[in-house]
Write an enzyme that holds these catalytic residues in place. Structure first.
Site, PDB file in Angstrom:
ATOM      1  N   HIS A 105       0.847  -1.199   0.000  1.00 19.62           N
ATOM      2  CA  HIS A 105       0.000   0.000   0.000  1.00 19.62           C
ATOM      3  C   HIS A 105       0.883   1.251   0.000  1.00 19.62           C
ATOM      4  CE1 HIS A 105      -2.905   2.994   1.263  1.00 19.62           C
ATOM      5  NE2 HIS A 105      -3.846   2.153   0.866  1.00 19.62           N
ATOM      6  N   GLU A 120       0.736   3.934   1.525  1.00 23.81           N
ATOM      7  CA  GLU A 120       1.069   4.477   2.851  1.00 23.81           C
ATOM      8  C   GLU A 120       2.229   3.707   3.470  1.00 23.81           C
ATOM      9  OE1 GLU A 120      -2.898   4.317   4.443  1.00 23.81           O
ATOM     10  OE2 GLU A 120      -3.486   5.851   2.991  1.00 23.81           O
ATOM     11  N   GLU A 174      -3.724   1.768  -7.432  1.00 28.41           N
ATOM     12  CA  GLU A 174      -4.161   2.875  -6.589  1.00 28.41           C
ATOM     13  C   GLU A 174      -3.296   4.103  -6.869  1.00 28.41           C
ATOM     14  OE1 GLU A 174      -6.354   1.418  -2.914  1.00 28.41           O
ATOM     15  OE2 GLU A 174      -4.248   1.457  -2.373  1.00 28.41           O
ATOM     16  N   GLY A 230      -7.623   8.879  -0.481  1.00 22.66           N
ATOM     17  CA  GLY A 230      -8.000   9.727   0.653  1.00 22.66           C
ATOM     18  C   GLY A 230      -8.144  11.192   0.295  1.00 22.66           C
ATOM     19  N   SER A 257     -10.463   6.838  -3.493  1.00 22.96           N
ATOM     20  CA  SER A 257     -11.721   7.572  -3.312  1.00 22.96           C
ATOM     21  C   SER A 257     -12.911   6.917  -4.017  1.00 22.96           C
ATOM     22  CB  SER A 257     -11.556   9.034  -3.746  1.00 22.96           C
ATOM     23  OG  SER A 257     -10.541   9.659  -2.978  1.00 22.96           O
TER      24      SER A 257
HETATM   25  C1  PEP Z   1      -6.929   2.945   0.236  1.00 23.56           C
HETATM   26  O1  PEP Z   1      -6.612   3.134   1.373  1.00 23.56           O
HETATM   27  O2  PEP Z   1      -6.477   1.953  -0.336  1.00 23.56           O
HETATM   28  C2  PEP Z   1      -7.832   3.894  -0.425  1.00 23.56           C
HETATM   29  C3  PEP Z   1      -8.067   3.731  -1.693  1.00 23.56           C
HETATM   30  O3  PEP Z   1      -8.381   4.888   0.348  1.00 23.56           O
HETATM   31  P1  PEP Z   1      -9.614   5.867  -0.069  1.00 23.56           P
HETATM   32  O4  PEP Z   1     -10.701   4.984  -0.595  1.00 23.56           O
HETATM   33  O5  PEP Z   1     -10.001   6.525   1.228  1.00 23.56           O
HETATM   34  O6  PEP Z   1      -9.094   6.802  -1.091  1.00 23.56           O
END
Ligand code: PEP
Length: 251
Positions: A96, A98, A168, A174, A214
């Site tokens: 991920h 993060e 992603e 986010g 999102s």
């Molecule tokens: C995620 O944490 O993988 C993510 C896509 O977060 P969000 O849906 O809040 O953008």
């Protein structure tokens, strides 16, 4: 090999013990048999308890959000693949953005984590995606291509069949900014093309590629209707049972 349609939630570092139990119960009671496969990516403290809550429902599974790359040993504070397996976990979110950003995880390290997870019979949900400046420079395919090659191209075809990929774009996580359905489709098609060249059509055609960034009830249907988008990895909207259930029935 038919690919699965998946709505995966990533709770991140949210939900204390009681809140997590209540959220899982609300999802279980609202889920329809016709909905997509739902995967709950919860903090470690919930795993064992929620595996009991979901045990009789065939289209809901459990994911961890990370895992250590070694079997066991002196790694204070870490959790191993065998430990996750023993708690009823079936999937592990790896790579991920993060974890890449705040914990310095590289694709080489993520590749090691993928190996140990597969060794223990768990399925990685491998996340990749570019930052905004990379997209603005027009280098997003190049970067995501490198990520995918470094993390996945050492696998055998049989191993690759166990992997779920999540694209992603970092600028959409986010932030409330979603990739357009066309941007998502273009990248998913590109990733599937890479998988096809390396692993062949059967594997590439059977790999679920999720979009993350999102995803909300009001944009899920259009994103999921793209031919190479097989569902979503959902952060914020996975913390509300009603929103997450709406996303799980957006296929
Ligand atoms: C995620 O944490 O993988 C993510 C896509 O977060 P969000 O849906 O809040 O953008």
């Amino acid at each position: 090999m038919e690919r699965k349609l998946i709505a995966a939630g990533n709770w991140k570092m949210n939900m204390d013990y009681d809140q997590g139990r209540d959220l899982a119960k609300a999802i279980v009671s609202g889920l329809q048999p016709s909905d997509a496969l739902v995967i709950l990516g919860t903090p470690y403290i919930h795993l064992k308890n929620i595996s009991g809550i979901i045990k009789d429902i065939s289209n809901i599974k459990l994911a961890a959000q990370n895992c250590h790359q070694e079997e066991s040993g002196a790694y204070t504070g870490e959790i191993s693949a065998a430990m996750l397996k023993s708690c009823g976990v079936e999937y592990v979110i790896l790579g991920h953005s993060e974890r890449r950003e705040y914990f310095g995880e590289s694709d080489e390290l993520i590749a090691q984590k993928i190996d140990i997870v597969l060794k223990h019979g768990l399925q990685p949900i491998y996340c990749c995606g570019e930052k905004l400046e990379v997209r603005e420079a027009g280098k997003h395919e190049e970067l995501v291509g490198e990520q995918v090659k470094t993390a996945l191209f050492h696998l055998t075809r049989e191993q690759m069949k166990q992997v779920v990929v999540a694209y992603e774009p970092v600028w959409a996580i986010g932030t409330g900014k979603t990739a357009t359905p066309q941007q998502a489709q273009e990248m998913h098609r590109f990733i599937r093309g890479l998988l096809r060249k390396k692993f062949g059509q059967e594997v590439a055609g059977g790999t679920s590629i999720l979009y993350g960034g999102s995803v909300k009830p009001d944009n899920a249907k259009e994103l999921f209707s793209q031919p190479d988008v097989d569902g979503g990895l959902v952060g914020g909207a996975s913390l509300k049972a009603g929103d997450f259930l709406a996303i799980a029935s957006s296929f």
